[in-house]
Design an enzyme around this catalytic site. Structure first.
Site, short mmCIF file in Angstrom:
data_model
loop_
_atom_site.label_atom_id
_atom_site.label_comp_id
_atom_site.label_asym_id
_atom_site.label_seq_id
_atom_site.Cartn_x
_atom_site.Cartn_y
_atom_site.Cartn_z
N LYS A 101 -3.55 8.46 4.03
CA LYS A 101 -3.62 7.12 4.64
C LYS A 101 -5.04 6.55 4.73
O LYS A 101 -5.33 5.69 5.57
CB LYS A 101 -2.96 7.06 6.03
CG LYS A 101 -1.61 7.71 6.14
CD LYS A 101 -0.69 7.45 4.98
CE LYS A 101 -0.14 6.05 4.90
NZ LYS A 101 0.74 5.93 3.68
N HIS A 140 -4.47 14.95 -1.85
CA HIS A 140 -4.87 14.96 -0.44
C HIS A 140 -5.44 16.33 -0.06
O HIS A 140 -5.68 16.60 1.11
CB HIS A 140 -3.67 14.67 0.47
CG HIS A 140 -3.16 13.26 0.42
ND1 HIS A 140 -3.99 12.16 0.30
CD2 HIS A 140 -1.90 12.76 0.49
CE1 HIS A 140 -3.26 11.06 0.29
NE2 HIS A 140 -1.99 11.39 0.40
N SER A 149 -2.41 4.78 11.08
CA SER A 149 -1.70 4.58 9.82
C SER A 149 -0.80 5.79 9.52
O SER A 149 0.36 5.64 9.09
CB SER A 149 -2.71 4.37 8.70
OG SER A 149 -2.06 4.15 7.48
S1 PPS Z 1 -1.14 7.63 1.06
O1 PPS Z 1 0.31 7.69 1.39
O2 PPS Z 1 -1.87 8.68 1.75
O3 PPS Z 1 -1.38 7.62 -0.37
O4 PPS Z 1 -1.61 6.24 1.69
P1 PPS Z 1 -2.98 5.49 1.36
O5 PPS Z 1 -2.79 4.65 0.18
O6 PPS Z 1 -4.10 6.44 1.39
O7 PPS Z 1 -3.18 4.59 2.64
C1 PPS Z 1 -2.29 3.58 3.01
C2 PPS Z 1 -3.07 2.64 3.91
O8 PPS Z 1 -3.95 1.85 3.09
C3 PPS Z 1 -3.61 0.48 3.25
N1 PPS Z 1 -3.84 -0.25 1.99
C4 PPS Z 1 -4.76 -1.21 1.87
N2 PPS Z 1 -5.64 -1.71 2.76
C5 PPS Z 1 -6.43 -2.74 2.32
N3 PPS Z 1 -6.37 -3.26 1.08
C6 PPS Z 1 -5.49 -2.79 0.17
N4 PPS Z 1 -5.45 -3.32 -1.04
C7 PPS Z 1 -4.64 -1.70 0.55
N5 PPS Z 1 -3.68 -1.00 -0.07
C8 PPS Z 1 -3.20 -0.12 0.83
C9 PPS Z 1 -2.14 0.51 3.67
O9 PPS Z 1 -1.75 -0.71 4.23
C10 PPS Z 1 -2.17 1.66 4.66
O10 PPS Z 1 -2.89 1.34 5.86
P2 PPS Z 1 -2.20 0.75 7.17
O11 PPS Z 1 -3.29 0.74 8.20
O12 PPS Z 1 -1.09 1.66 7.56
O13 PPS Z 1 -1.75 -0.63 6.82
#
Ligand code: PPS
Length: 311
Positions: free
Chosen positions: A62, A123, A153
């Site tokens: 996340k 991860h 998150s």
């Molecule tokens: S995972 O399942 O571990 O692969 O998730 P990961 O992609 O690492 O993290 C998901 C969070 O990243 C946010 N996210 C973004 N934030 C800003 N800009 C963009 N383009 C973007 N894409 C994904 C996503 O909304 C999750 O954060 P939260 O705070 O839950 O919204």
């Protein structure tokens, strides 16, 4: 994958496996709790040999993995949006260690049928990354997110992702995070592990908050790290295509490919908020104080410049 399974889409494979989907227990590998399916085939993951051209994107869950995967895929495809809509994220950029019930392909199954350079997500904490990544000097991008937003998150994700252990109530979840009991272990050890090795292993260490603050600057950093040189116009397009809004609308980047037995979007969507400072909506002042005191203790041996708010 073999025979008929190859014809299945990722979503179809998950639908077919839905009766075997469960909140998998965690089994420690070198003290790091991993989903039982991953732990049961750990030796195969450890023995994985990437190509030197493969790119590793490493994160604590996340922290901005999917965002970075999209940026890197677009950079490798010269900003070609259509090319990057060829398949959903987990098919374009496999998740190294993930294993799911058949016929869902594992990360290693997907990697086997792809030609390098592949964009590989993990991860795994630094010490569990298969050593051949370092032997082959694979480019590695690590994305770190401030602990409080990362935790929020992860909490929403663990509620909606039916393969992760039950998160339980919020207050208890904070303690599990602090104690490193969540899948993939301690956030503190994770960020410190990569931070300490970043020079020696030529790891590009990025912060989610800096990507939010100035996405163009960070896209350019990634581009240069990958030894690429794209025009200003294409860079601008990549920044636009990887905005939270655009990715949330893009079915190939928003994880809508994962059907309800696994991701229950009625609880929370994968692309939830994408903000810095959302933790303020969830931590009580007491929880925040307790968390900060513990943070000081766990992070006293390093100075990693995290931001918990953007001014
Ligand atoms: S995972 O399942 O571990 O692969 O998730 P990961 O992609 O690492 O993290 C998901 C969070 O990243 C946010 N996210 C973004 N934030 C800003 N800009 C963009 N383009 C973007 N894409 C994904 C996503 O909304 C999750 O954060 P939260 O705070 O839950 O919204």
């Amino acid at each position: 994958m073999s025979g008929k399974e190859e014809e299945l889409t990722y979503s179809e494979a998950i639908e077919m496996a839905h009766e075997s989907i469960t909140r998998f227990p965690l089994i420690p590998i070198q003290g790091v709790p991993l989903m039982s399916l991953i732990a049961s085939d750990w030796d195969t993951v450890w023995a994985f040999r990437p190509d030197p051209s493969d790119i590793l994107i490493a994160t604590y869950p996340k922290a901005g993995t999917t965002w970075t995967q999209e940026i890197v895929d677009l950079l490798l495809h010269n900003g070609d949006a259509e090319a990057c809509r060829r398949a959903p994220t987990p098919m374009r950029s496999p998740f190294l260690e993930i294993k799911s019930p058949p016929p869902i392909p594992s990360g290693l199954d997907l990697l086997k049928i792809m030609t390098p350079p592949r964009i590989i997500k993990t991860h795994l904490p630094y010490q569990l990354v298969p050593p051949a990544f370092w032997e082959n000097k694979c480019k590695t991008i690590y994305v770190a997110r401030n602990a409080k937003d990362n935790l929020v998150s992860y909490f929403f994700f663990d509620m909606m992702n039916k393969t992760q252990p039950e998160p339980g109530p919020w207050d208890g979840y904070i303690h599990k995070f602090i104690q490193g009991e969540l899948s993939w272990g301690s956030w503190y050890d994770h960020v410190k592990g990569y931070w300490r090795e970043k020079e020696r292993k030529n790891i590009l260490f990025l912060f989610y908050e800096e990507m939010k603050e100035n996405p163009r600057r960070e896209v350019v950093r990634i581009m240069k790290y990958l030894d690429l040189s794209l025009s200003d116009k294409i860079i601008d397009e990549i920044v636009e295509l990887t905005s939270f809004k655009k990715m949330k609308e893009n079915p190939m980047a928003n994880y809508s490919c994962i059907p309800k037995p696994v991701f229950d979007c009625s609880i929370s969507t994968f692309m939830r908020k994408g903000e810095v400072g959302d933790w303020r909506n969830h931590f009580t002042p007491e929880q925040s104080k307790m968390f900060d005191e513990d943070y000081e203790r766990q992070m006293k041996d390093v100075n990693i410049p995290f931001k918990t708010d953007l001014i």
